[in-house]
Structure formats: C-alpha cells, structure tokens
Design an enzyme around this catalytic site. Structure first.
Site: not given
Length: 559
Positions: A63, A137, A161
C-alpha cells in the site's frame, strides 16, 4: 539456452498479468522489470546455496502509505511524496523471508475512506465487477491479490481498510491486534489505532505472512488453536438495513459454523455499533488532523487533494479538546459493555459490511456511502480487538464476506474458526496426484476426498515431464486438443492453499475446462518445461500411459 529460474518465471508472469488485466489504477509505482529480474536471480542463487527463505519468490504489493526503499511514499497524494531511506519493518521482514516487492498500490488518500475511489490516481474498480467499488482504503493491494498479480499484499486498517476490500474482492484480510506488527514507516491515519494488515488468497498464506511480520511480545491471553469454539452472533434485526440477499448469506454462515461444531451464542451488538459511530462523528477523527493536517491546510493548497478527504481532515482541526475527553469516557463505557456482551466467546461473527455500493452510488453520496460501510468495522480498533475477514460465498455473482472479531491477543484463534466457514473447494488432477499415484497421499493428508472421475474438455495435450517422481504436464492448446482423464477432489480451502504453497516448479495452479462445460482449479504446466517432453495425449490419460510404460495396472506406483 537454459530455462528461466523459478523466481524469474514468476516475476515475468506477474508483469505479463499486469498488462493482461489492464487495471492501471491499481498501482502508484511499479518496479521496472529489469530490477525485479535482477532481484529474482539473486533470490534463486540464495535458495540454491541452501538459504531457507519461506517466501522465496512470492510477489508482494505494498500500500502506498507504507515505506518501500527506492520507491516514493505518496499516501495517495503525489505532492506529499517523499523518498524513504529504508523499508518499513513490516516490508523488511517479508523481504528478508524472500518476498519480492512488485510495486506500491493505490489507496483512498491518506488512508481516509472505505471505498477505494478517493485518489488522484483514479478510482480502483472491483476485481469481479468493475462497476462496483473495490473497497478502501487498501484498494489497490486487495485487487492486486484478487486478480492474481501479487501473492501477498500489505495494507493498513484503522476503520476497516484491511477488511472491507478483502470482502469485496473475495480474498482474506487479516487485521492483527494493535502493536503486533510494527507501524513504523507508515504514514499515519490515526496513529494510536493504525494496524498493518495482510491480504492473501488463502488463510495459510495470510497466517504465514502475519507470523513473519509480527513482533513477539508477552501475551495477555494464552494461545489456543483448537476448539470447540464459542462464537457470538447478534440478532439479524440489529444489523440494520442490508443489501438484498445479505441477511440470508450471513445466516447461512452462522449455520455453517454451527454444523461444524461451534457453539453459537447471542450477543447485543449495540455497544459495537454505537462505538463505530464515534470514530468519525466524534473527536477521534482529530488524530487524522494531527497526522497530515498541516500539509492539507498549507498555503498554497496542494493541487492534488481529494476534496472529500480534505474536508474530513480539515474539519477535525476545530474539534474542541473537551469533546475528546468526553468521547474517551464514553468509549471506555462502551468497551466495557462490549466485552461484557462478548463474555467468554472466542469471536464475534458479523457481515464485513452491510452492502456493496457501485461507483455511481459513491459518486452520488461520497460520505454517506462510506459511513455505511464502516458500521461493523469501525469499532474494532477503538476496542483494541483483532479481526479477520474471509469469503463466505457470493450473492448474485458478487463476493460476500464475513468477519470474525476477537479480543486482543487472540489472533491465532480467528483463522481456525474462519476455516470452518469456508465451503470445500474442488481440485482437478491429471497426474501424480491421481488415485494410486505417488503424490495422492498429499491430498489425503489434507482431508481431500474423491468426488468423481471425468475428462477435460478436448482442448489439452498431455506430456511426460522429466521429473522425480514421474508426472505429466497438462497444456491448453488452440488446436489439435484432446480430452484427458481427470479426477475431481474436494478439499478444505486451507488445504488447497497449503498444496499451492508447496507446489514445485514447473507446476502451476490454473483453471481447467471439463467435459461437462464446468471448470475447476487444477495443475497445469509452465511452458518452459514442455519443450522436448514426450506427447502422451494419445493414451487418454496419465494412468493409461503409466500402465503401457510399466506393463502393469493403471494404478501402478511410480518410481
């Protein structure tokens, strides 16, 4: 010319897969193929020299708010980017075990969102239905795994997330107890709540990665990996409005646990949902301003801020301090009530989300759609609990996922309970794993059972590989194909994950078309190993070939 090394093959296949799926919005930065090839050769050399690398050649996506040396950390905002001097500890530990970072992935900017659309790099579309959100996210990380580009991916989870995108894309997402995995080298969302999470396609892969990333520490709860398990379940009416079919799918998951021997207990969900509302509607959102508020409010304003993210974080600047103390007191009371409701249950079972919005739904109501998705996930870190999100079937062709939440330091229990939820998977075998063949014992050891004997569609060729033990390579061809004898075995999903992790080159797992028009995962062969291998398709199958070769029955053992 020698065949490419095993890790090199995986790297090239992954880059080919990136081009094939044509999802550029997944990535912020992809490492150049030449760099990956150089690292792959080094990994192969280390393994050849006898070094033990449990993740050798496993491809890792990271990420974009987690530091990877050599790549910018953007947190989904190009003007915020910086070049880290070193990997974040979570990344470094997986690399030390042999994982190879393929690139950094897109996210809801500054990890603020559960939708996967709040990014100047583009909205990340769902892996199954591109009209739907991927979830955020950690959107790009989840989709990279779901589409088969990466074996593992790192995300973060403050409000869900690491679980929402797992559920929406039909994969596993593990959110550990806070502090189990270091958060150094992570751009904070809410630093006191953030967790580094891992995505994988199977439970064993996720567990292995989490174990390698974790920091051993004194435990408040003794470890336990065997049941019988006690699982808390709220009344369906307390779940609120769910998408069509979701209540039935959730109740089916409850019944699967019950049928597997779990003790199902009632639970009042009220303290969990009330605490979930506090995360954004209370003063705790002010910690997001502490993390990046000065950057967002800088003059001139950064040109690439997502307007929804900027509005959420800027508004948190003006929350008075007394509200934080009021909300902390209220949270403490809610946590006490929640743990009392949970009692001695090992876990709480919930749908991961109440529904799965389309991209259009989120565009029409960015805040409302996002708020709904956090109904069941927001309270987990506020209560200092651990969680795991796993697939639990599908609804109208879309993945449906559930979540198990447990007290802090009970991380090892949740995968054991989750394994009871997932229905068996099927595996098509055509060679050394057939009944009576030398590798069949691997299937039996994993709890597999033979379902039926059938044949592939007439689109394959079978070749005898030069391996020990002897095994064939199944190749899909565009013309001159034939049907090949096949056995269909049923085994637990974690068993398939274990088998896949142990699969030696040149074998690989793919979809095999069967004579009745259905498909099943099965063993195929990487093309490099087929060169010069004898074509044995005319025998109709591996057992018939072995019988002709050895002059004994088709179930003969091989050497």
């Amino acid at each position: 010319m020698t065949d490419p090394s095993p890790v090199l093959q995986r790297v090239r296949a992954a880059h080919g897969r990136v081009l094939a799926v044509d999802r550029p919005e997944i990535w912020i930065d992809l490492r150049p193929l030449a760099d990956l090839e150089e690292e792959a050769r080094a990994l192969d050399a280390r393994v050849a020299a006898g070094e033990q690398l449990p993740l050798s050649g496993r491809l890792l996506a990271v990420k974009g708010n987690i530091d990877v040396a050599g790549l910018p950390t953007t947190a989904g905002c190009p003007s915020y980017a910086y070049k880290p001097a070193a990997d974040a500890p979570a990344v470094a530990r997986l690399r030390a075990a042999g994982a190879l970072v393929i690139g950094t992935t897109n996210l809801d900017q500054f990890a603020t969102g559960l939708v996967g659309t709040r990014s100047p790099y583009g909205a990340v579309r769902n892996a199954v239905d591109p009209s739907r959100v991927s979830g955020g996210s950690s959107s790009g990380s989840a989709v990279a795994v779901a589409l088969g580009i990466a074996d593992l991916a790192l995300g973060t989870d403050t409000a869900g997330s690491g679980r929402v995108p797992a559920a929406f894309n039909g994969i596993v997402g593990v959110k550990p107890t806070r502090g189990l995995v270091p958060t150094e080298g992570v751009v904070p969302a809410c630093a006191s709540l953030d967790c580094v999470t891992v995505f994988a396609r199977t439970l064993p892969e996720a567990e292995q990665a989490l174990g390698l990333m974790s920091t051993p520490a004194p435990r408040a709860v003794p470890p336990r990996t065997a049941g019988p398990w006690r699982v808390a379940v709220p009344p369906v009416q307390q779940l609120g409005t769910l998408d069509p079919g979701w209540a039935a799918a959730y109740e089916a998951a409850v019944e699967r646990l019950r049928a597997a021997g779990a003790e199902i207990r009632p639970l009042d969900l009220t303290p969990f949902t009330e605490a979930a509302a506090l995360l954004y509607q209370g003063a705790f959102v002010a910690e997001r301003y502490t993390a990046v508020g000065d950057f967002i409010d800088s003059t001139p304003a950064p040109p690439d801020l997502d307007p929804t993210v900027a509005a959420i974080i800027s508004a948190a600047r003006d929350i008075p301090a007394h509200r934080l103390f009021t909300d902390r007191d209220r949270l403490a009371r809610l946590r006490t009530a929640a743990l009392r409701a949970l009692g001695d249950a090992d876990a709480l079972l919930l749908p991961t989300t109440p529904g799965h919005p389309t991209l259009a739904d989120v565009a029409a109501d960015p805040v409302g759609a996002n708020t709904r998705l956090g109904r069941f996930t927001n309270s987990t870190n506020l209560f200092d609990m651990c969680a795991i999100a796993v697939p639990a079937g599908d609804i109208a062709g879309l993945p449906f996922g559930v979540m198990l939440i447990g007290p802090a330091d009970t991380d090892e229990r949740l995968p054991r309970i989750a394994a009871l939820l997932t229905p068996p998977v099927q595996l098509a075998v055509v060679g050394a794993h057939l009944t009576g063949q030398p590798l069949n014992s691997q299937l039996l050891a994993l709890g597999a059972r033979l379902v039926r004997t059938t044949r592939t569609a007439p689109t394959y060729r079978l070749r005898a590989l030069r391996t020990t033990p002897a095994k064939p390579g199944l190749e899909r061809v565009a013309e001159d194909g034939a049907a090949v004898e096949t056995e269909i075995w049923e085994l637990p999903p974690e068993g398939l994950g274990t088998l896949t992790a142990q699969l030696p080159h040149p074998m690989t797992l793919g979809r095999i078309d069967l004579a009745d028009g259905t498909t099943a995962p099965g063993f195929l062969c990487e093309p490099y190993a087929l060169h010069g291998a004898a074509d044995i398709t005319a025998h109709g199958g591996w057992r018939a070939y072995r019988a002709a070769e050895t002059g004994v029955g088709g179930h003969a053992a091989t050497s």
